[in-house]
Design an enzyme around this catalytic site. Structure first.
Site, PDB file in Angstrom:
ATOM      1  N   ASP A  18     -12.210  -9.307   4.351  1.00 47.72           N
ATOM      2  CA  ASP A  18     -13.331  -9.276   3.691  1.00 47.72           C
ATOM      3  C   ASP A  18     -14.058 -10.760   3.604  1.00 47.72           C
ATOM      4  O   ASP A  18     -15.092 -11.002   3.907  1.00 47.72           O
ATOM      5  CB  ASP A  18     -13.058  -9.013   2.148  1.00 47.72           C
ATOM      6  N   LYS A  58       3.576 -15.620   3.275  1.00 46.05           N
ATOM      7  CA  LYS A  58       3.910 -16.281   1.904  1.00 46.05           C
ATOM      8  C   LYS A  58       5.352 -16.408   2.015  1.00 46.05           C
ATOM      9  O   LYS A  58       5.948 -16.195   0.808  1.00 46.05           O
ATOM     10  CB  LYS A  58       3.286 -15.546   0.829  1.00 46.05           C
ATOM     11  N   ASP A  62      -2.499 -18.587   1.395  1.00 48.17           N
ATOM     12  CA  ASP A  62      -3.450 -19.111   0.607  1.00 48.17           C
ATOM     13  C   ASP A  62      -4.099 -20.360   1.307  1.00 48.17           C
ATOM     14  O   ASP A  62      -5.309 -20.348   1.324  1.00 48.17           O
ATOM     15  CB  ASP A  62      -2.957 -19.644  -0.905  1.00 48.17           C
ATOM     16  N   ASP A  77      -6.267  -7.154   4.438  1.00 47.98           N
ATOM     17  CA  ASP A  77      -7.224  -6.638   3.540  1.00 47.98           C
ATOM     18  C   ASP A  77      -8.202  -7.737   3.164  1.00 47.98           C
ATOM     19  O   ASP A  77      -9.442  -7.730   3.180  1.00 47.98           O
ATOM     20  CB  ASP A  77      -6.595  -5.390   2.464  1.00 47.98           C
ATOM     21  N   TYR A  81       0.860  -1.242   0.001  1.00 43.84           N
ATOM     22  CA  TYR A  81      -0.169  -0.002  -0.152  1.00 43.84           C
ATOM     23  C   TYR A  81       0.884   1.325   0.097  1.00 43.84           C
ATOM     24  O   TYR A  81       0.439   2.239  -0.634  1.00 43.84           O
ATOM     25  CB  TYR A  81      -0.923   0.127   1.230  1.00 43.84           C
TER      26      TYR A  81
HETATM   27  C1  IPM Z   1     -10.250  -1.430   4.018  1.00 39.13           C
HETATM   28  C2  IPM Z   1     -10.548  -0.892   2.553  1.00 39.13           C
HETATM   29  C3  IPM Z   1      -9.493   0.054   2.211  1.00 39.13           C
HETATM   30  C4  IPM Z   1      -8.144  -0.921   2.329  1.00 39.13           C
HETATM   31  C5  IPM Z   1      -9.592   0.671   0.879  1.00 39.13           C
HETATM   32  C6  IPM Z   1     -10.850   1.354   0.718  1.00 39.13           C
HETATM   33  C7  IPM Z   1      -8.358   1.597   0.625  1.00 39.13           C
HETATM   34  O1  IPM Z   1     -10.733  -2.140   1.787  1.00 39.13           O
HETATM   35  O2  IPM Z   1     -10.205  -0.711   4.853  1.00 39.13           O
HETATM   36  O3  IPM Z   1     -10.140  -2.815   4.195  1.00 39.13           O
HETATM   37  O4  IPM Z   1      -7.716  -1.532   1.324  1.00 39.13           O
HETATM   38  O5  IPM Z   1      -7.510  -0.756   3.137  1.00 39.13           O
HETATM   39 MG    MG Z   2     -10.580  -3.907   2.647  1.00 34.87          MG
END
Ligand code: IPM
Ligand code: MG
Length: 358
Positions: free
Chosen positions: A251, A191, A223, A247, A141
């Site tokens: 999710d 990894k 993975d 990240d 990032y």
């Molecule tokens: C998160 C989001 C952010 C990230 C985006 C919006 C830049 O997905 O906070 O997980 O990737 O960190």
């Molecule tokens: Mg995210």
């Protein structure tokens, strides 16, 4: 008095943040604390108003506060702006960097009444209670980025991935301390079979593990971890990993809780922490009062716990969420037949009501 900077942002951010404020006001009423809220612009809303997604005045409001409550940022309207003016790269990442928020905590807890809301089987997710600790100010990032032309008329793009021992040590230590307050299990995800930063990551964890003999340390490739999270999520207590892996995995892990609308987060490590839902600005449902405010409300609970050490108050919010879900109230993302559909504001009102009368 606690000073809270409020940054609603874009999309559903402006709908869910007021519901979290309602919850905090109910806490203030019930426990006699004083919260002072100062609103500031961020993301596309800030770009539209003053030409930059993270105005200097917003940063100073954050720095002068005890904690920051953030909604969500971004949307199609700002996607074609030059990269440095887009809400994600121009506001969210610099905010994390400027405030020194190297530790991102994403707790994944399944409220029992939401078992049916998940796409995963009941026997897999029952009893899930894990915490992902994501490194937040390093890695891909923040690495140098570049483009160059290639001889064949195409381009070459580069993103540099680097981590120092110092950066790894501080997040891993934080994760060990967290594991000590939980079930004493830490899984470090990398990894290391392919990537050099991951090899340094693993070596660093191996060294630190010696200082935490009371915590059971394990190592997993990312993975494999993504598979294990949905195969047998109960094996995890604390997961620690680098920025991008964290990240992606969070999710995925959000589905263990029924909906990404249930996953709160705290970003800490500096003077002032940022508390925000893990989900985005959801432009597709913005402005329709369909958004689930619970991740933001639960983030406010994390603020009470981590920024102000108000554990009982934090638990009160979490119990209110538990109750309202047990009473079958559902926002559209959690809706099943036989449940009671409510909108964003109604959900916020229910939580407020349960905080005041429990
Ligand atoms: C998160 C989001 C952010 C990230 C985006 C919006 C830049 O997905 O906070 O997980 O990737 O960190
Ligand atoms: Mg995210």
């Amino acid at each position: 008095m606690y000073k809270i900077a409020v940054l609603p942002g874009d999309g559903i951010g402006i709908e869910i943040v007021p519901e979290a404020i309602k919850a905090l006001q109910a806490i203030s009423e019930r426990f006699g604390h004083e919260f002072q809220f100062t609103e500031a612009l961020i993301g596309g809303a800030a770009y539209d108003a003053v030409g930059h997604p993270l105005p200097e005045s917003t940063l100073s409001t954050c720095r002068e506060s005890d904690a920051v409550l953030l909604g969500a940022i971004g949307g199609p309207k700002w996607e074609s702006l030059p990269v440095h003016l887009r809400p994600e790269v121009g506001a969210l990442l610099p905010l994390r960097k400027e405030l020194g928020l190297y530790a991102n905590l994403r707790p994944c807890m399944l409220f029992p009444s939401l078992i049916q809301a998940s796409t995963l089987k009941e026997e897999v997710i029952t009893g899930v209670d894990l915490m992902v600790i994501r490194e937040l100010t390093g890695g891909l990032y923040f690495g140098e980025k570049s483009r160059e032309a290639t001889a064949d008329g195409g381009q070459k793009a580069t993103d540099i991935l680097s981590y120092s021992t110092y950066e790894i040590e501080r997040i891993v230590r934080f994760a060990y301390e967290t594991a000590r307050k939980r079930r004493h299990k830490l899984c470090s995800v990398d990894k290391a079979n392919v990537i050099e930063t991951s090899r340094l990551w693993r070596e660093t964890v191996t060294e630190l593990a010696k200082e935490y003999p009371d915590v059971e340390t394990s190592y997993m490739y990312v993975d494999n971890c993504s598979m294990q999270l949905i195969r047998n999520p109960r094996q995890f207590d604390v997961i620690v990993t680098e920025n991008m892996f964290g990240d992606i995995l969070t999710d995925e892990a959000s589905m263990l809780t029924g909906s990404i609308g249930m996953l709160p987060s705290a970003s800490i490590g500096g003077q002032v922490g940022v508390y925000e839902p893990s989900h985005g600005s959801a432009p597709d449902i913005a402005g329709q009062s369909k958004a689930n405010p619970l991740a933001t409300i639960l983030s406010a609970a994390m603020m009470l716990r981590y920024a102000f050490s108000l554990e009982e108050e934090a638990r009160t919010i979490e119990l209110a969420v538990l109750k309202v879900l047990e009473e079958d109230y559902r926002t559209p993302d959690l809706m099943e037949t036989g449940k009671k559909l409510v909108n964003t504001v109604q959900m916020g009102d229910l939580i407020k009501e349960r905080i005041l009368n429990s």
